[in-house]
Design a protein around this motif. Structure first.
Motif, PDB file in Angstrom:
ATOM      1  N   VAL A 244      77.487   0.069  15.274  1.00 48.15           N
ATOM      2  CA  VAL A 244      76.587  -0.835  15.985  1.00 48.15           C
ATOM      3  C   VAL A 244      75.888  -1.789  15.014  1.00 48.15           C
ATOM      4  CG1 VAL A 244      74.461  -0.937  17.339  1.00 48.15           C
ATOM      5  CG2 VAL A 244      76.281   0.605  18.008  1.00 48.15           C
TER       6      VAL A 244
ATOM      7  N   ASP B 180      88.870   6.967  30.463  1.00 50.09           N
ATOM      8  CA  ASP B 180      87.622   6.411  29.931  1.00 50.09           C
ATOM      9  C   ASP B 180      87.879   5.400  28.810  1.00 50.09           C
ATOM     10  OD1 ASP B 180      86.348   8.040  31.667  1.00 50.09           O
ATOM     11  OD2 ASP B 180      85.531   9.411  30.159  1.00 50.09           O
TER      12      ASP B 180
ATOM     13  N   PHE C 133      86.495   4.510  18.579  1.00 48.45           N
ATOM     14  CA  PHE C 133      85.211   3.818  18.480  1.00 48.45           C
ATOM     15  C   PHE C 133      84.095   4.776  18.890  1.00 48.45           C
ATOM     16  CE2 PHE C 133      88.148   0.374  18.544  1.00 48.45           C
ATOM     17  CZ  PHE C 133      87.537  -0.675  17.884  1.00 48.45           C
TER      18      PHE C 133
ATOM     19  N   GLN D 235      84.168  12.606  27.523  1.00 46.80           N
ATOM     20  CA  GLN D 235      82.758  12.380  27.249  1.00 46.80           C
ATOM     21  C   GLN D 235      82.108  11.862  28.517  1.00 46.80           C
ATOM     22  OE1 GLN D 235      81.794   8.899  25.082  1.00 46.80           O
ATOM     23  NE2 GLN D 235      80.259   9.935  23.844  1.00 46.80           N
TER      24      GLN D 235
ATOM     25  N   LEU E 166      90.167  -0.919   8.353  1.00 53.41           N
ATOM     26  CA  LEU E 166      90.270  -2.015   9.332  1.00 53.41           C
ATOM     27  C   LEU E 166      90.488  -1.479  10.748  1.00 53.41           C
ATOM     28  CD1 LEU E 166      92.664  -4.510   7.516  1.00 53.41           C
ATOM     29  CD2 LEU E 166      90.171  -4.331   7.370  1.00 53.41           C
ATOM     30  N   ILE E 167      90.006  -2.226  11.706  1.00 48.67           N
ATOM     31  CA  ILE E 167      90.346  -1.964  13.103  1.00 48.67           C
ATOM     32  C   ILE E 167      91.750  -2.519  13.342  1.00 48.67           C
ATOM     33  CG2 ILE E 167      89.728  -2.463  15.503  1.00 48.67           C
ATOM     34  CD1 ILE E 167      86.878  -3.193  14.315  1.00 48.67           C
TER      35      ILE E 167
ATOM     36  N   ALA F 115      86.288  -3.593   3.098  1.00 46.73           N
ATOM     37  CA  ALA F 115      86.104  -3.699   4.549  1.00 46.73           C
ATOM     38  C   ALA F 115      85.123  -2.634   5.039  1.00 46.73           C
ATOM     39  CB  ALA F 115      87.438  -3.508   5.249  1.00 46.73           C
TER      40      ALA F 115
ATOM     41  N   LEU G  31      78.044  -5.141  14.398  1.00 46.27           N
ATOM     42  CA  LEU G  31      78.573  -5.928  15.524  1.00 46.27           C
ATOM     43  C   LEU G  31      77.823  -7.260  15.605  1.00 46.27           C
ATOM     44  CD1 LEU G  31      78.863  -3.172  18.283  1.00 46.27           C
ATOM     45  CD2 LEU G  31      80.628  -3.970  16.703  1.00 46.27           C
TER      46      LEU G  31
ATOM     47  N   VAL H 192      83.624   0.019  11.757  1.00 45.65           N
ATOM     48  CA  VAL H 192      82.894  -0.591  12.869  1.00 45.65           C
ATOM     49  C   VAL H 192      81.790   0.347  13.376  1.00 45.65           C
ATOM     50  CG1 VAL H 192      84.577   0.191  14.586  1.00 45.65           C
ATOM     51  CG2 VAL H 192      83.153  -1.776  15.093  1.00 45.65           C
TER      52      VAL H 192
ATOM     53  N   LYS I   7      76.530  10.029  27.001  1.00 45.21           N
ATOM     54  CA  LYS I   7      76.385   8.734  26.349  1.00 45.21           C
ATOM     55  C   LYS I   7      74.993   8.152  26.514  1.00 45.21           C
ATOM     56  CE  LYS I   7      80.105   6.966  28.255  1.00 45.21           C
ATOM     57  NZ  LYS I   7      81.162   6.021  28.624  1.00 45.21           N
TER      58      LYS I   7
ATOM     59  N   VAL J  66      75.570  -9.998  20.843  1.00 47.36           N
ATOM     60  CA  VAL J  66      75.991  -9.007  21.829  1.00 47.36           C
ATOM     61  C   VAL J  66      74.933  -7.914  21.926  1.00 47.36           C
ATOM     62  CG1 VAL J  66      77.692  -7.209  22.347  1.00 47.36           C
ATOM     63  CG2 VAL J  66      78.457  -9.463  21.563  1.00 47.36           C
TER      64      VAL J  66
ATOM     65  N   PHE K  31      83.080   9.027  37.458  1.00 49.85           N
ATOM     66  CA  PHE K  31      83.199   9.898  36.294  1.00 49.85           C
ATOM     67  C   PHE K  31      83.059  11.358  36.724  1.00 49.85           C
ATOM     68  CE2 PHE K  31      82.889   6.095  34.065  1.00 49.85           C
ATOM     69  CZ  PHE K  31      83.115   6.294  32.719  1.00 49.85           C
TER      70      PHE K  31
ATOM     71  N   GLU L 253      79.605   1.370  24.235  1.00 44.13           N
ATOM     72  CA  GLU L 253      78.578   0.872  25.161  1.00 44.13           C
ATOM     73  C   GLU L 253      78.447  -0.644  25.069  1.00 44.13           C
ATOM     74  OE1 GLU L 253      76.356   2.201  27.589  1.00 44.13           O
ATOM     75  OE2 GLU L 253      78.009   3.629  27.488  1.00 44.13           O
ATOM     76  N   GLN L 254      78.567  -1.159  23.850  1.00 44.84           N
ATOM     77  CA  GLN L 254      78.483  -2.616  23.680  1.00 44.84           C
ATOM     78  C   GLN L 254      79.688  -3.309  24.315  1.00 44.84           C
ATOM     79  OE1 GLN L 254      75.695  -4.100  22.571  1.00 44.84           O
ATOM     80  NE2 GLN L 254      74.854  -2.040  22.387  1.00 44.84           N
TER      81      GLN L 254
ATOM     82  N   ALA M 146      80.551   6.092  20.529  1.00 47.37           N
ATOM     83  CA  ALA M 146      79.954   5.856  21.848  1.00 47.37           C
ATOM     84  C   ALA M 146      79.033   4.636  21.864  1.00 47.37           C
ATOM     85  CB  ALA M 146      79.222   7.108  22.317  1.00 47.37           C
ATOM     86  N   PRO M 147      78.192   4.444  20.851  1.00 46.36           N
ATOM     87  CA  PRO M 147      77.325   3.253  20.897  1.00 46.36           C
ATOM     88  C   PRO M 147      78.115   1.936  20.868  1.00 46.36           C
ATOM     89  CG  PRO M 147      76.479   4.852  19.309  1.00 46.36           C
ATOM     90  CD  PRO M 147      77.828   5.334  19.731  1.00 46.36           C
ATOM     91  N   VAL M 148      79.212   1.916  20.120  1.00 47.15           N
ATOM     92  CA  VAL M 148      80.023   0.691  20.091  1.00 47.15           C
ATOM     93  C   VAL M 148      80.712   0.495  21.441  1.00 47.15           C
ATOM     94  CG1 VAL M 148      81.992  -0.460  19.010  1.00 47.15           C
ATOM     95  CG2 VAL M 148      80.340   0.773  17.591  1.00 47.15           C
TER      96      VAL M 148
END
Lengths: 513, 513
Positions: A7, B167, B342, A41, B280-281, A2, A10, A5, A46, A14, A35, B348-349, B344-346
């Motif tokens: 970017v 957040d 997760f 954060q 795994l998530i 596995a 994904l 996760v 970000k 998306v 915020f 953001e998605q 930060a970039p994920v």
């Protein structure tokens, strides 16, 4: 094994999807309001590579930390169509009914008669009577509560003069959710194309990207007041075919968003004929939010019926929202789509998609039925309803006019008249020097302009590049939603900024003898 | 040339998606209540090849047209988890706050003090103060109103004893919408697999199908009270890998839906370890709707923190809904997901996907914050809130017990105890003769049984084949939601039906000397 996760793993659809209004400068401006806690954060962390957002956040933080240190006192969000965030008040009658439906035991109390109008009490009773057990806390049919769909069908019938059927109504959590459902239904792969107006608000581009289809743009003609031209539709259709793209549907937004123009009936006839000839589904994003007196709204269903076409001749989906116009109830997430001209098996698939989402929220469903059935002459609330509605529409007309004139008075700006919706989309003819400065700053010229405007005035507008525009032209989208008492200062600050901007970047006129 | 729209040219993922609960017998039973007008295309015409639905519609129509002509007086919907549709009353405090937030001008009226509890008035004021301009009609941040997310984070912190961060909270229109967002994020193609419990309610199967991924089932062990076994997870993971499927995430539903079991903490530790080892998530569908006294709820985030893992060690999404448990506010479409671990970039998605849907409805957002922050001892509403909540939970426990005992008393039925959620999932050992009769009728044996039950008693249950089950075993899912005064008749009718069914289909015992 596995993978964890990140970017890179994904869904690429998306990643590809962009959502200019809420994904970038606009919403992060709003987020920064919230915020405010120093821990965690920060949004700034970000987005350290995203200057526009950082700018808004920095300005917002500075306004909070050092009031008076900037040449403006507040960030003015002229970027998204969110009327109540600007202080537009809800229609009282709608809110009375919603409150009573949320807490029906009020209906049995004596005090209620002095707190609520009689027709709101009656309306709430009638709505609750159409819901089994009066249970607004229960899931409804995935298509929406039948009694509310009956009311909407009745409202459409009155509006169009042609019958509507409750079975054709699908209540959705705002028009956006309906659009997503239909894109999910229609798009199989990147060769399925949807013809969309440019400029357009980025709902369609985002939804088509998320579902992996092809957005095929057609340009509105700015020099003719953002007119929709059949020759352009034909050209884009032909081009798309030559690339192997199968056009499934034509999106029409009327009144135009972000351009505010209202289609003439002749134009609508021609569009229908085009769809009929080419075998396209007509997706009509048509919320009747016209604020000028001399222009009237005609739904595409009315036009189709006037042309003598029946249910069998043309597939049409009309999207409606409670978020727009004089009601502006964005946060309630109420809307519907009216689906005609689809076979029973296809409708079953639409129903299935709706089922997967269970149902839209019941308050939103109720509101969607109310906006199609507002108080009528003779009802207790009619006078206040009419006063509230007219007040908002007349004010929108005044604000649009004032801002349109302001833009047209600025050097290098041209701005078409808006007849409806909530925006102006003026074109800005930027000096070469400004375009070069933008290039040096690695920004699109209109984004560069919008950023400078924000830094100087606190006014947030969306660069036209977020909506699409004819290549080589530059625009900004500016909402007309700030309340009237803020318009003079907005115009004053815009003018002062623009004059300074032009003084700095105006191309020198070289005397050539 | 453009193609017209028909089932053959729709998105094949939509066509493939099934949604047993609302797509088939269940919802059409409910729809038929509403499709009573003789005009238009009837539901019957649309489903002439679907016997189960036709049966419900025919029975419903017959009950309306000829009352008394059937052996029962009403259709009893034991198929979906829709508490308020069975007469479960909303929590008064929640509805008071919602009504006031919908119509804030009530807050300034004297009569309001006698109509609403003091803490509801205070609560509404506090909520409105967290919304810019108090505008519940405005779009919020796509992630949800910050003040409400603060309240939810505070509720989670109290529940778990470990800090939560606003957040990390994404408010969604019910948990389902959150699940769809995450499937959209994670699934790239049919080689992306999600491990899901079987039996499970079909949200996950539908969402995975719509997004084109692979549902990799793991079977709960019925003989051990629907326990989740790590050996089974490992086996299914290995099998999936051998087929080239990349497992992205593990779905855990706790309490089990449709099975009602609550995971032990030891089991939860082992699950976390498995996810950590396999990268795994963990997708935890965990609404605290336990109704037995001797079992307690632990969130997976609490377990992960108790194990000493931090934010960086394990990606976890916890889904919460206002639709379940003692509140049961399905129609409000309120829920949230808490996202931890997760990058930060994920995130953001995820935020971008939320942005495309604009925001969830504000009443649902408010309700999601209220269920995590109900009245506390000392508040005016505490006593009534506690009485309402305890009354519902104790009644659910009694109903579950009574129905469980009833099933276990029926020949060929075995039924595990439910500790939470809203269902029983009894196994039925059908006689060979019944299985053959089902085969002759071209139905799954449990669907055949459910249909006969419906025809004889008006009781609607969902055949286990709608949820998945160990091949060769047969089940029905029966909700425990009918109000208590209806339970005795339900049990009586079930028993009478079952005895007659068995008398007809019981396998003859052949004496072999």
């Amino acid at each position: 094994m596995a993978t964890s996760v990140n970017v890179e793993n994904l869904n690429p659809k998306v990643l590809k999807c962009q959502y200019a209004l809420r994904g970038e400068i606009a919403i992060h401006a709003q987020r920064s309001l919230q915020f405010s806690s120093p821990g965690g954060q920060s949004s700034a962390e970000k987005h350290e590579d995203e200057d526009q957002e950082l700018t808004v956040e920095r300005l917002q933080q500075q306004l909070q930390a050092e009031p008076g240190s900037l040449p403006f006192d507040e960030i003015l969000y002229c970027n998204i169509g969110n009327p109540h965030s600007h202080g537009q008040q809800p229609v009282t009658f709608f809110r009375e009914v919603l409150a009573l439906c949320n807490h029906p035991c009020l209906l049995d109390k004596d005090e209620t008669k002095s707190l609520f109008s009689a027709d709101a009490i009656l309306g709430a009773r009638q709505i609750l009577a159409t819901i089994p057990g009066g249970a607004t806390g229960a899931y409804s049919d995935s298509q929406g509560i039948k009694g509310l769909r009956d009311a909407i069908a009745s409202g459409i019938t009155s509006r169009d003069g042609f019958p509507a059927n409750a079975d054709d109504i699908f209540l959705t959590g705002g028009a956006s959710l309906g659009v997503h459902m239909i894109m999910q239904l229609l798009i199989r792969n990147e060769k399925d194309g949807i013809l969309c107006p440019v400029p357009q608000y980025p709902l369609y581009s985002a939804s088509i990207a998320l579902h992996g289809g092809a957005l095929v743009p057609y340009y509105l003609n700015e020099s003719k007041g953002w007119a929709m031209e059949i020759s352009e539709l034909k050209k884009q259709l032909k081009d798309a075919h030559s690339k192997g793209i199968d056009i499934r549907a034509l999106v029409v937004i009327n009144p135009g968003n972000s351009t505010g123009q209202v289609l003439s009936e002749d134009n609508q006839y021609a569009i229908v004929k085009f769809c009929k000839t080419e075998g396209l589904i007509l997706l009509a994003d048509e919320v009747n939010n016209i604020f000028v007196d001399n222009v009237k709204f005609s739904s595409f269903k009315k036009i189709i019926r006037l042309m003598g076409y029946s249910e069998d001749d043309l597939p049409l989906i009309s999207f409606q929202s409670a978020s727009k116009g004089s009601y502006g109830e964005c946060g309630k997430r109420g809307g519907y789509m009216e689906i005609t001209g689809f076979s029973a098996p296809v409708r079953e698939q639409i129903y299935k998609i709706a089922s997967v989402n269970l149902c839209s929220n019941i308050s939103g469903q109720i509101l969607a039925s109310l906006v199609m059935n507002p108080p009528k002459p003779g009802d207790e609330s009619y006078a206040s309803y009419k006063a509230e509605k007219d007040g908002i529409l007349q004010s929108l007309a005044r604000r649009a006019k004032a801002l349109e004139a302001a833009f047209n008075n600025l050097e290098g700006f041209t701005c078409n008249q808006a007849e409806g919706a909530m925006y102006l989309f003026p074109r800005i003819h930027l000096p070469q020097k400004a375009i070069e400065a933008a290039k040096a700053a690695k920004k699109a010229p209109d984004a560069f302009y919008a950023l400078r405007l924000l830094e100087s005035t606190g006014i947030v507008v969306v660069p036209g590049s977020g909506f699409g525009q004819v290549p080589g032209t530059w625009h900004i989208r500016c909402s007309i939603l700030p309340q009237e008492d803020k318009i003079p200062a907005l115009i004053y600050n815009l003018k002062a900024f623009h004059e300074a901007f032009m003084a700095k970047y105006r191309d020198q006129i070289v005397d050539t003898v």
